[in-house]
Write an enzyme that holds these catalytic residues in place. Structure first.
Site, PDB file in Angstrom:
ATOM      1  N   SER A   1       1.631   8.141   2.337  1.00 53.90           N
ATOM      2  CA  SER A   1       2.942   8.810   2.041  1.00 53.90           C
ATOM      3  C   SER A   1       2.564   9.889   1.140  1.00 53.90           C
ATOM      4  O   SER A   1       3.031  10.991   1.212  1.00 53.90           O
ATOM      5  CB  SER A   1       4.231   7.901   1.696  1.00 53.90           C
ATOM      6  OG  SER A   1       3.832   7.271   0.329  1.00 53.90           O
ATOM      7  N   ASN A   2       1.626   9.704   0.192  1.00 52.59           N
ATOM      8  CA  ASN A   2       1.286  10.675  -0.827  1.00 52.59           C
ATOM      9  C   ASN A   2       0.589  11.809   0.004  1.00 52.59           C
ATOM     10  O   ASN A   2       1.017  12.899  -0.138  1.00 52.59           O
ATOM     11  CB  ASN A   2       0.652  10.199  -1.768  1.00 52.59           C
ATOM     12  CG  ASN A   2       1.355   9.558  -2.806  1.00 52.59           C
ATOM     13  OD1 ASN A   2       2.219  10.113  -3.506  1.00 52.59           O
ATOM     14  ND2 ASN A   2       1.513   8.173  -2.770  1.00 52.59           N
TER      15      ASN A   2
ATOM     16  N   ILE B   1     -13.387   1.364  -6.233  1.00 51.46           N
ATOM     17  CA  ILE B   1     -13.862   1.862  -7.666  1.00 51.46           C
ATOM     18  C   ILE B   1     -14.956   2.747  -7.264  1.00 51.46           C
ATOM     19  O   ILE B   1     -16.046   2.573  -6.637  1.00 51.46           O
ATOM     20  CB  ILE B   1     -14.328   0.910  -8.459  1.00 51.46           C
ATOM     21  CG1 ILE B   1     -13.297   0.025  -8.720  1.00 51.46           C
ATOM     22  CG2 ILE B   1     -14.788   1.481 -10.006  1.00 51.46           C
ATOM     23  CD1 ILE B   1     -13.424  -1.103  -9.774  1.00 51.46           C
TER      24      ILE B   1
ATOM     25  N   HIS C   1      -1.622   6.066 -10.256  1.00 53.77           N
ATOM     26  CA  HIS C   1      -1.602   4.592 -10.340  1.00 53.77           C
ATOM     27  C   HIS C   1      -0.023   4.307 -10.484  1.00 53.77           C
ATOM     28  O   HIS C   1       0.960   4.878 -11.223  1.00 53.77           O
ATOM     29  CB  HIS C   1      -2.059   4.130 -11.323  1.00 53.77           C
ATOM     30  CG  HIS C   1      -2.246   2.546 -11.660  1.00 53.77           C
ATOM     31  ND1 HIS C   1      -3.071   1.846 -10.834  1.00 53.77           N
ATOM     32  CD2 HIS C   1      -1.445   1.859 -12.508  1.00 53.77           C
ATOM     33  CE1 HIS C   1      -2.944   0.744 -11.146  1.00 53.77           C
ATOM     34  NE2 HIS C   1      -1.791   0.458 -12.214  1.00 53.77           N
TER      35      HIS C   1
ATOM     36  N   ASP D   1     -13.968   4.759 -16.833  1.00 51.45           N
ATOM     37  CA  ASP D   1     -13.481   3.482 -17.064  1.00 51.45           C
ATOM     38  C   ASP D   1     -12.080   3.443 -16.058  1.00 51.45           C
ATOM     39  O   ASP D   1     -11.262   4.268 -16.070  1.00 51.45           O
ATOM     40  CB  ASP D   1     -12.733   3.680 -18.451  1.00 51.45           C
ATOM     41  CG  ASP D   1     -14.045   3.916 -19.364  1.00 51.45           C
ATOM     42  OD1 ASP D   1     -14.951   3.078 -18.967  1.00 51.45           O
ATOM     43  OD2 ASP D   1     -14.021   4.572 -20.317  1.00 51.45           O
ATOM     44  N   VAL D   2     -11.822   2.362 -15.341  1.00 48.33           N
ATOM     45  CA  VAL D   2     -10.801   2.178 -14.282  1.00 48.33           C
ATOM     46  C   VAL D   2      -9.659   2.367 -14.933  1.00 48.33           C
ATOM     47  O   VAL D   2      -9.175   1.723 -15.891  1.00 48.33           O
ATOM     48  CB  VAL D   2     -10.925   0.856 -13.568  1.00 48.33           C
ATOM     49  CG1 VAL D   2      -9.647   0.510 -12.627  1.00 48.33           C
ATOM     50  CG2 VAL D   2     -12.293   0.781 -12.723  1.00 48.33           C
TER      51      VAL D   2
END
Ligand code: GRF
Length: 191
Positions: A15-16, A88, A105, A140-141
């Site tokens: 959708s994005n 990742i 996110h 860094d996640v």
């Protein structure tokens, strides 16, 4: 609106991706690890180049990301938008697009980071509000510099689906805004 060439990474509904395309952003390519996902179907329907990088075709995530990096570069992608990509990214990829990869996110980071189930976790935790974040990707996640956030109330009677829908409505607003912002402020994108 910016004219930078955007490469979208996605594994889900898309959708994005659809929002960016329908608002006239220049999506130059869609890379996915799930060729059967909604995002890939939408991209094909619109005639956008679709790069398929299923993990099983590669010996390691690093090899997958090196291939994906090369493919996106060949499409002259200047900015990468990670919109529902469920892997990742390895340093070989993030270094190549340093400062030019955005991640979306579904929470107010740093709360509920490191999971695709952020809406469900927010509901289970009983918080009164949650939201979404667009940040720059580092190694860094879910922890790179935050560009934009939007707040969303958690309402009585919410299910994961109703809460997720409210969060997504805000995602569709802040992802394009964050792309404009980074395109205006990043020297490497203004050349
Ligand atoms: C979004 O909620 C995003 O925050 C998360 O994955 C979802 C992707 O949604 N990372 P869609 O595939 O763009 O509809």
């Amino acid at each position: 609106m910016t004219s930078v060439r955007i490469g979208v990474l996605a594994s889900g509904r898309g959708s994005n991706l659809r929002t960016l395309v329908e608002r006239g952003y220049r999506v130059a390519a869609l890379a996915t690890n799930r060729p059967g996902c909604g995002a890939a179907a939408f991209a094909r329907e619109r005639g956008l180049p679709v790069g398929e990088f299923s993990q099983r075709r590669f010996a390691s995530s690093e090899e997958r990301d090196v291939a994906m990096r090369g493919w996106l570069r060949a499409k002259d992608v200047e900015l990468v938008a990670n919109a529902g990509y469920d892997r990742i990214l390895s340093p070989a990829f993030t270094a190549a697009f340093a400062g030019r990869i955005l991640n979306l996110h579904p929470s107010l980071l740093p709360a509920f980071g490191g999971t695709m189930q952020a809406a469900g976790q927010a509901l289970a935790a009983g918080v009164e509000e949650t939201g979404c974040t667009v940040h720059l990707v580092t190694d860094d996640v879910d922890a790179g510099p935050i560009l934009l956030q939007a707040r969303v109330p958690v309402l009585r009677g919410d299910t994961v689906e109703t809460l997720r829908a409210r969060i997504q409505a805000e995602e569709h607003r802040i992802l394009p805004e964050a792309i404009d912002l980074i395109a205006q402020t990043s020297a490497s994108l203004r050349q």
